[in-house]
Design an enzyme around this catalytic site. Structure first.
Site, mmCIF file in Angstrom:
data_model
loop_
_atom_site.group_PDB
_atom_site.id
_atom_site.type_symbol
_atom_site.label_atom_id
_atom_site.label_comp_id
_atom_site.label_asym_id
_atom_site.label_seq_id
_atom_site.Cartn_x
_atom_site.Cartn_y
_atom_site.Cartn_z
ATOM 1 N N TYR A 138 -1.088 23.369 5.074
ATOM 2 C CA TYR A 138 -0.225 23.088 3.923
ATOM 3 C C TYR A 138 1.025 23.963 3.940
ATOM 4 O O TYR A 138 2.030 23.640 3.332
ATOM 5 C CB TYR A 138 -0.966 23.299 2.590
ATOM 6 C CG TYR A 138 -2.079 22.305 2.334
ATOM 7 C CD1 TYR A 138 -2.302 21.234 3.190
ATOM 8 C CD2 TYR A 138 -2.902 22.426 1.228
ATOM 9 C CE1 TYR A 138 -3.323 20.341 2.961
ATOM 10 C CE2 TYR A 138 -3.930 21.530 0.984
ATOM 11 C CZ TYR A 138 -4.140 20.485 1.860
ATOM 12 O OH TYR A 138 -5.148 19.599 1.629
ATOM 13 N N LYS A 188 -14.134 24.118 11.923
ATOM 14 C CA LYS A 188 -14.273 23.019 12.885
ATOM 15 C C LYS A 188 -14.080 23.632 14.261
ATOM 16 O O LYS A 188 -13.205 23.252 15.037
ATOM 17 C CB LYS A 188 -13.225 21.939 12.546
ATOM 18 C CG LYS A 188 -13.368 20.645 13.288
ATOM 19 C CD LYS A 188 -14.541 19.814 12.842
ATOM 20 C CE LYS A 188 -14.653 18.577 13.719
ATOM 21 N NZ LYS A 188 -15.940 17.879 13.580
ATOM 22 N N ASP A 220 -17.606 18.737 8.852
ATOM 23 C CA ASP A 220 -18.196 17.398 8.679
ATOM 24 C C ASP A 220 -19.668 17.523 8.285
ATOM 25 O O ASP A 220 -20.149 16.832 7.377
ATOM 26 C CB ASP A 220 -18.010 16.534 9.936
ATOM 27 C CG ASP A 220 -18.223 17.306 11.234
ATOM 28 O OD1 ASP A 220 -18.370 18.547 11.191
ATOM 29 O OD2 ASP A 220 -18.259 16.669 12.307
ATOM 30 N N ASP A 244 -9.862 22.366 0.008
ATOM 31 C CA ASP A 244 -9.297 21.392 -0.928
ATOM 32 C C ASP A 244 -10.247 20.198 -1.041
ATOM 33 O O ASP A 244 -10.608 19.745 -2.132
ATOM 34 C CB ASP A 244 -7.925 20.954 -0.377
ATOM 35 C CG ASP A 244 -7.129 20.133 -1.369
ATOM 36 O OD1 ASP A 244 -7.574 20.003 -2.525
ATOM 37 O OD2 ASP A 244 -6.062 19.625 -0.986
ATOM 38 N N ASP A 248 -13.357 19.249 -4.145
ATOM 39 C CA ASP A 248 -13.382 18.005 -4.922
ATOM 40 C C ASP A 248 -14.753 17.337 -4.803
ATOM 41 O O ASP A 248 -15.270 16.763 -5.758
ATOM 42 C CB ASP A 248 -12.287 17.044 -4.450
ATOM 43 C CG ASP A 248 -10.980 17.270 -5.197
ATOM 44 O OD1 ASP A 248 -10.847 18.333 -5.846
ATOM 45 O OD2 ASP A 248 -10.092 16.408 -5.142
#
Ligand code: NAD
Length: 353
Positions: A138, A188, A220, A244, A248
């Protein structure tokens, strides 16, 4: 008086912020001086930019900043540097808050709103996501370009320094020391070089906290385990983008996105406190917004920036009581409970303080 910069923002932001300020004033009368600051879409309309320098200055000079939410369809087609969300990133960077703490806890009275199987929800859910907030993709270089053969292309760069990983890892291990002493670091590392550095640094920091058990999960797999065995998580630490998305997911596991607060902390006591939801333009101005996430963000502010544990406990307890009494805004309403508006929710919480 302690100084708090307040960013009401756009959409439901001003509604939920209004409720939180009323609750804080009731819990800690005449303790805070609140200064309202323009940021987001409203600042674009008024000053032509999402984060005017004066707004950032007020936040930087305050003891803490309380934020509603920004954004909305009106500003969706603005160029990237003039989008409300740019203001959000600017405040985080400008305050130097690099650690975003998001509790994911199931409120017993809301257990039936948990979309997971009953036997899974019944084991209890109480974990904290610690998301790195000022690094990663970001904040990397963003580029849209044309390839030599004329095709449109784009690239965003993910980058972390050792220092950035080390300090967020310390926040995670320290948090775990005050909890069940389990840290799960999510990356990851099977694909990303950044993740391999992440893992190496987190393992190094772990040596300073021998009592804490450290696990690693690929992102994942983590997204699956969070809905399969959420009770096994205590403290999750992860980089900006993964955090992020996973936070959620966590918000849905524990009920509504409208219920969850977050604190973003830097090196000192100064912090940025906000609910995790956005500006919810679909329900703005209808008195349907659940103010609990922002009210609990206010409680986190009292706890983390001002050491007012007692007042924070009282607010959290009042929220618990209201839920136990079966009062629900539309987002958490289920059969057999009582539907109320957002402002009524505020009043009911205040009356239990
Ligand atoms: P959102 O969180 O605003 O809304 C998602 C869904 O959750 C909507 O159906 C909404 O009605 C509901 N919801 C959210 N908060 C609620 C609350 N307090 N009570 C009841 N229901 C609630 O996410 P979105 O729709 O993806 O984004 C809307 C706008 O908000 C966009 O412009 C986005 O960029 C912005 N946004 C801002 C922030 C922030 O300011 N921190 C965060 C996320 C999104």
């Amino acid at each position: 008086m302690k100084k708090v910069a307040v960013i009401p923002g756009d959409g439901i932001g001003p509604e939920v912020i209004g409720a939180a300020l009323d609750v804080i004033e009731k819990a800690a009368p005449k303790t805070f001086e609140f200064e309202s600051v323009a940021m987001g879409g409203n600042a674009i309309d008024k000053y032509g930019e999402p984060l005017p320098a004066e707004s950032l200055r007020i936040c930087q000079n305050a003891d803490a900043t309380l934020l509603g939410a920004v954004g909305g369809p009106k500003w969706d087609n603005q160029p990237p540097e003039l989008r409300p969300e740019r203001g959000l990133l600017g405040v985080r960077k400008g305050l130097g808050v690099f650690a975003n703490i998001r509790p994911a806890k199931i409120f017993a009275p809301l257990a039936s709103a948990c979309p997971l199987r009953k036997d899974i929800a019944e084991k209890g859910i109480d974990f904290v996501i610690i998301r790195e907030l000022t690094g990663g993709i970001y904040f990397g270089k963003h580029e849209a370009f044309t390839t030599p053969d004329g095709e449109k292309a784009a690239r965003d760069v993910m980058e972390y320094t050792e220092h950035e990983i080390r300090r967020i890892a310390h926040v995670a291990f320290k948090t775990a020391m005050g909890r069940r002493k389990i840290v799960t670091s999510i990356d990851k590392a099977n694909i990303l070089t950044v993740s391999r550095l992440w893992r190496e640094v987190v393992e190094d920091v772990a040596k300073e906290y021998p009592e804490v058990k450290l696990n690693h999960l690929y992102v994942d797999n983590a997204s699956m385990q969070l809905i399969r065995v959420p009770n096994e998580f205590d403290v999750i630490v992860t980089e900006n983008t993964f955090g992020d998305i996973l936070s959620d997911e966590a918000s849905q596991i524990v009920g509504s996105i409208g219920m969850i607060p977050s604190a973003s902390l830097g090196e000192g006591n100064q912090g940025l406190y906000e609910p995790i939801h956005g500006s919810a333009p679909d329900i703005a101005g209808q008195d349907k917004a659940n103010p609990i996430g922002t009210i609990l963000a206010g409680a986190m502010m009292l706890r983390y920036s001002f050491g007012m544990t007692n007042e924070a406990d009282r607010i959290e307890h009042a929220v618990d009581e209201v839920l136990k009494d079966g009062l629900r805004t539309p987002d958490i309403f289920t059969e057999g409970t009582k539907l109320i508006t957002g402002s009524k929710m505020r009043d009911e919480i205040i009356s239990r303080l």
